[in-house]
Design an enzyme around this catalytic site. Structure first.
Site, short mmCIF file in Angstrom:
data_model
loop_
_atom_site.label_atom_id
_atom_site.label_comp_id
_atom_site.label_asym_id
_atom_site.label_seq_id
_atom_site.Cartn_x
_atom_site.Cartn_y
_atom_site.Cartn_z
N THR A 87 0.83 -1.21 0.00
CA THR A 87 0.00 0.00 0.00
C THR A 87 0.86 1.27 0.00
O THR A 87 2.00 1.25 0.49
CB THR A 87 -0.89 0.00 1.27
OG1 THR A 87 -1.45 1.29 1.44
CG2 THR A 87 -0.09 -0.33 2.53
N ASP A 88 0.31 2.35 -0.49
CA ASP A 88 1.02 3.64 -0.44
C ASP A 88 1.10 4.18 0.99
O ASP A 88 1.87 5.10 1.27
CB ASP A 88 0.35 4.67 -1.36
CG ASP A 88 -1.09 5.02 -0.99
OD1 ASP A 88 -1.66 4.35 -0.09
OD2 ASP A 88 -1.66 5.93 -1.60
N GLU A 89 0.31 3.58 1.91
CA GLU A 89 0.27 4.11 3.28
C GLU A 89 1.60 3.93 4.01
O GLU A 89 1.86 4.58 5.02
CB GLU A 89 -0.89 3.49 4.06
CG GLU A 89 -2.20 3.78 3.36
CD GLU A 89 -3.45 3.42 4.15
OE1 GLU A 89 -3.41 3.38 5.38
OE2 GLU A 89 -4.49 3.19 3.49
N TYR A 120 -1.70 -0.45 10.98
CA TYR A 120 -1.85 -1.11 9.67
C TYR A 120 -0.65 -0.81 8.77
O TYR A 120 0.02 -1.72 8.27
CB TYR A 120 -3.15 -0.67 8.98
CG TYR A 120 -3.19 -0.99 7.49
CD1 TYR A 120 -3.19 -2.32 7.05
CD2 TYR A 120 -3.22 0.03 6.53
CE1 TYR A 120 -3.21 -2.62 5.68
CE2 TYR A 120 -3.24 -0.26 5.17
CZ TYR A 120 -3.24 -1.59 4.75
OH TYR A 120 -3.26 -1.88 3.41
N LYS A 143 2.37 -3.25 7.28
CA LYS A 143 2.63 -3.42 5.83
C LYS A 143 4.08 -3.00 5.52
O LYS A 143 4.75 -3.65 4.72
CB LYS A 143 1.64 -2.62 4.99
CG LYS A 143 0.21 -3.13 5.00
CD LYS A 143 0.04 -4.53 4.42
CE LYS A 143 0.21 -4.60 2.93
NZ LYS A 143 -0.16 -5.94 2.38
P1 NAD Z 1 -9.53 -7.41 2.29
O1 NAD Z 1 -9.52 -7.14 3.75
O2 NAD Z 1 -10.75 -7.16 1.49
O3 NAD Z 1 -9.12 -8.93 2.02
C1 NAD Z 1 -8.09 -9.57 2.71
C2 NAD Z 1 -8.22 -11.07 2.49
O4 NAD Z 1 -7.14 -11.73 3.20
C3 NAD Z 1 -9.52 -11.67 3.02
O5 NAD Z 1 -10.08 -12.54 2.06
C4 NAD Z 1 -9.09 -12.41 4.26
O6 NAD Z 1 -9.90 -13.55 4.55
C5 NAD Z 1 -7.67 -12.82 3.90
N1 NAD Z 1 -6.84 -13.05 5.10
C6 NAD Z 1 -6.73 -12.21 6.18
N2 NAD Z 1 -5.93 -12.77 7.10
C7 NAD Z 1 -5.51 -13.97 6.59
C8 NAD Z 1 -4.68 -15.01 7.08
N3 NAD Z 1 -4.11 -14.93 8.30
N4 NAD Z 1 -4.47 -16.08 6.30
C9 NAD Z 1 -5.05 -16.18 5.08
N5 NAD Z 1 -5.88 -15.24 4.57
C10 NAD Z 1 -6.10 -14.15 5.33
O7 NAD Z 1 -8.29 -6.59 1.72
P2 NAD Z 1 -8.10 -5.85 0.32
O8 NAD Z 1 -8.62 -4.48 0.44
O9 NAD Z 1 -8.58 -6.75 -0.76
O10 NAD Z 1 -6.50 -5.75 0.28
C11 NAD Z 1 -5.72 -6.81 -0.29
C12 NAD Z 1 -4.26 -6.43 -0.21
O11 NAD Z 1 -4.03 -5.22 -0.94
C13 NAD Z 1 -3.76 -6.18 1.20
O12 NAD Z 1 -2.45 -6.71 1.31
C14 NAD Z 1 -3.74 -4.67 1.34
O13 NAD Z 1 -2.76 -4.25 2.25
C15 NAD Z 1 -3.41 -4.26 -0.09
N6 NAD Z 1 -3.92 -2.93 -0.50
C16 NAD Z 1 -5.22 -2.59 -0.30
C17 NAD Z 1 -5.70 -1.36 -0.74
C18 NAD Z 1 -7.14 -0.95 -0.58
O14 NAD Z 1 -7.50 0.19 -0.91
N7 NAD Z 1 -8.04 -1.82 -0.16
C19 NAD Z 1 -4.82 -0.46 -1.37
C20 NAD Z 1 -3.46 -0.84 -1.55
C21 NAD Z 1 -3.03 -2.09 -1.11
P1 TYD Z 2 -10.72 4.11 4.34
O1 TYD Z 2 -11.67 3.69 3.27
O2 TYD Z 2 -10.80 3.46 5.68
O3 TYD Z 2 -9.25 3.95 3.72
P2 TYD Z 2 -7.81 4.42 4.31
O4 TYD Z 2 -7.96 4.81 5.72
O5 TYD Z 2 -6.99 3.18 4.17
O6 TYD Z 2 -7.37 5.53 3.41
O7 TYD Z 2 -10.85 5.68 4.55
C1 TYD Z 2 -10.70 6.58 3.47
C2 TYD Z 2 -10.78 7.99 4.03
O8 TYD Z 2 -12.11 8.21 4.54
C3 TYD Z 2 -9.86 8.20 5.23
O9 TYD Z 2 -9.39 9.55 5.18
C4 TYD Z 2 -10.75 8.04 6.45
C5 TYD Z 2 -12.11 8.52 5.94
N1 TYD Z 2 -13.30 7.84 6.53
C6 TYD Z 2 -14.35 8.62 7.01
O10 TYD Z 2 -14.32 9.87 6.97
N2 TYD Z 2 -15.43 7.98 7.54
C7 TYD Z 2 -15.52 6.61 7.61
O11 TYD Z 2 -16.53 6.09 8.13
C8 TYD Z 2 -14.44 5.83 7.09
C9 TYD Z 2 -14.48 4.34 7.14
C10 TYD Z 2 -13.34 6.50 6.56
#
Ligand code: NAD
Ligand code: TYD
Length: 350
Positions: free
Chosen positions: A131-133, A156, A160
């Site tokens: 992630t970019d975070e 988080y 990562k």
């Molecule tokens: P998500 O929470 O929707 O899915 C995570 C999946 O991992 C789930 O299916 C869960 O069951 C599985 N999982 C969790 N713990 C586990 C374990 N101990 N063993 C096996 N499986 C396990 O997450 P997402 O949003 O799809 O993110 C996927 C990846 O992409 C993550 O690594 C996250 O850090 C990265 N990512 C997410 C975003 C975003 O905006 N959502 C952006 C950049 C990177």
């Molecule tokens: P989120 O979707 O949790 O992603 P991330 O924290 O990983 O960027 O949140 C996106 C943005 O929205 C973040 O600045 C937090 C804000 N946010 C709210 O204002 N209200 C909410 O209920 C949630 C879940 C997030």
């Protein structure tokens, strides 16, 4: 026939990655390894799970013995690692889950890959999805580049960042063939409604308050999840071993502006009087340690590997709203049970 292990394939991004690979690469055998936490949902894969090249393995990446046994049994050629605890707010209330899964789980996969490949790395790849975070928070200007120093601010992002460091360390120390990508915020269908966009869609649909943290001034760079899957494809096939690629949509939005855009779309789709949904906006206590701004410079990926996002944000947002409105059953099922308890603890009963 390449055997590819995709971890976290029942989650939001993982399910789109699996669908992309099954549909584009019929010669690959795909293994989806997922423990099915609250965020993992096999329903996300209903349309492809009968495919003969698709296999599901229910397993926890924190279980080193099991992970080693699975690598020995299946002899995977490549790993695309997405499994993670992924929600910042949950990392604030339960950081240890993030440390076990994101750090220890990643180390277990690295060890298993290293053991099975035994330094015969020809044709092998460990792709770590991040992630970019990890780069921390930006002020009003500037962008994250691949060589921006890590400065994670939440449990988080710290977990990562640790996993990224381990992946690089295994490359430097053991020459494990790795590639890493760091992506901005994703949105689209199948996202669990704890994250901003699906939570807001669900609340607007049900005429519930839309919780906006602080003054809604935080900025995120949003990318349609299908475009993240196509970027992962480009990096998996054309990325240089040992390199990092930033992925982003060049699409920055202040949270409050995004919510207003969403409210407008929802009013239209639900035939509501303009302004009805915006009336639900409720400013709530800010998130602890809330990162102000994320913005990605993805020119390395665009210039070197020829990837670019496929659609504009307004179009992606509308597609996302359509997906949630057409999949109300999916939404009802995922918000029952554990979700309600989480929601009440996080936002209070309303
Ligand atoms: P998500 O929470 O929707 O899915 C995570 C999946 O991992 C789930 O299916 C869960 O069951 C599985 N999982 C969790 N713990 C586990 C374990 N101990 N063993 C096996 N499986 C396990 O997450 P997402 O949003 O799809 O993110 C996927 C990846 O992409 C993550 O690594 C996250 O850090 C990265 N990512 C997410 C975003 C975003 O905006 N959502 C952006 C950049 C990177
Ligand atoms: P989120 O979707 O949790 O992603 P991330 O924290 O990983 O960027 O949140 C996106 C943005 O929205 C973040 O600045 C937090 C804000 N946010 C709210 O204002 N209200 C909410 O209920 C949630 C879940 C997030």
């Amino acid at each position: 026939m390449k055997k590819i292990l995709i971890t976290g394939g029942a989650g939001f991004i993982g399910s789109h990655v699996i669908r992309h690979f099954i549909n584009h690469y019929p010669d690959y055998i795909i293994y989806n390894l997922d423990v099915l936490t609250y965020a993992g949902n096999l329903e996300n894969l209903n349309d492809i799970d009968k495919n003969k090249n698709y296999n599901f393995i229910k397993a926890d990446i924190t279980d080193a013995t099991l992970i080693n046994d699975l690598f020995k049994e299946h002899n995977f050629d490549a790993v695309i690692h997405l499994a993670a605890e992924s929600h910042v707010d949950r990392s604030i209330s339960s950081p240890m889950d993030f440390i076990y899964t994101n750090i220890v789980g990643t180390a277990n996969l690295l060890n298993a890959a290293r053991a099975i490949w035994a330094e015969n790395y020809e044709g092998k790849l460990f792709y770590h999805v991040s992630t970019d975070e990890v780069y921390g928070s930006l002020g009003d200007t500037g962008f994250f580049l691949e060589d921006t120093s890590y400065d994670p601010q939440s449990p988080y992002s710290a977990s990562k960042a640790s996993s990224d460091h381990l992946v690089r360390a295994y490359h430097n120390t053991y020459k494990l063939p790795v590639v890493i990508s760091n992506c901005s915020n994703n949105y689209g269908g199948n996202q669990f409604p704890e994250k901003l966009i699906p939570l807001a869609i669900n609340n607007i649909k049900n005429m519930k308050p839309i919780p906006v943290y602080g003054k809604g001034e935080n900025i995120r760079d949003w990318l349609y999840v299908v475009d993240h899957a196509s970027a992962i494809d480009a990096i998996f096939h054309k990325g240089k071993i040992g390199e990092t690629y930033n992925i982003g949509g060049n699409n920055e939005w202040k949270n409050i502006d995004l919510i207003h855009a969403l409210c407008k779309i929802m009013d239209k789709k639900l035939n509501r009087k303009p302004g009805t949904s915006a009336g639900l906006i409720t400013f709530v206590t800010d998130r602890a340690g809330h990162d102000l701004r994320y913005a990605i410079d993805s020119s390395k990926l665009q210039n070197n590997l020829g990837w670019s996002p496929s659609l504009e944000f307004e179009e992606g947002l509308e597609k996302t709203v359509d997906w949630y409105l057409a999949n109300q059953e999916w939404l009802h099922r995922v918000v029952s049970g554990e979700y309600q308890k989480y929601y009440d603890e996080m936002y209070g009963k309303n």
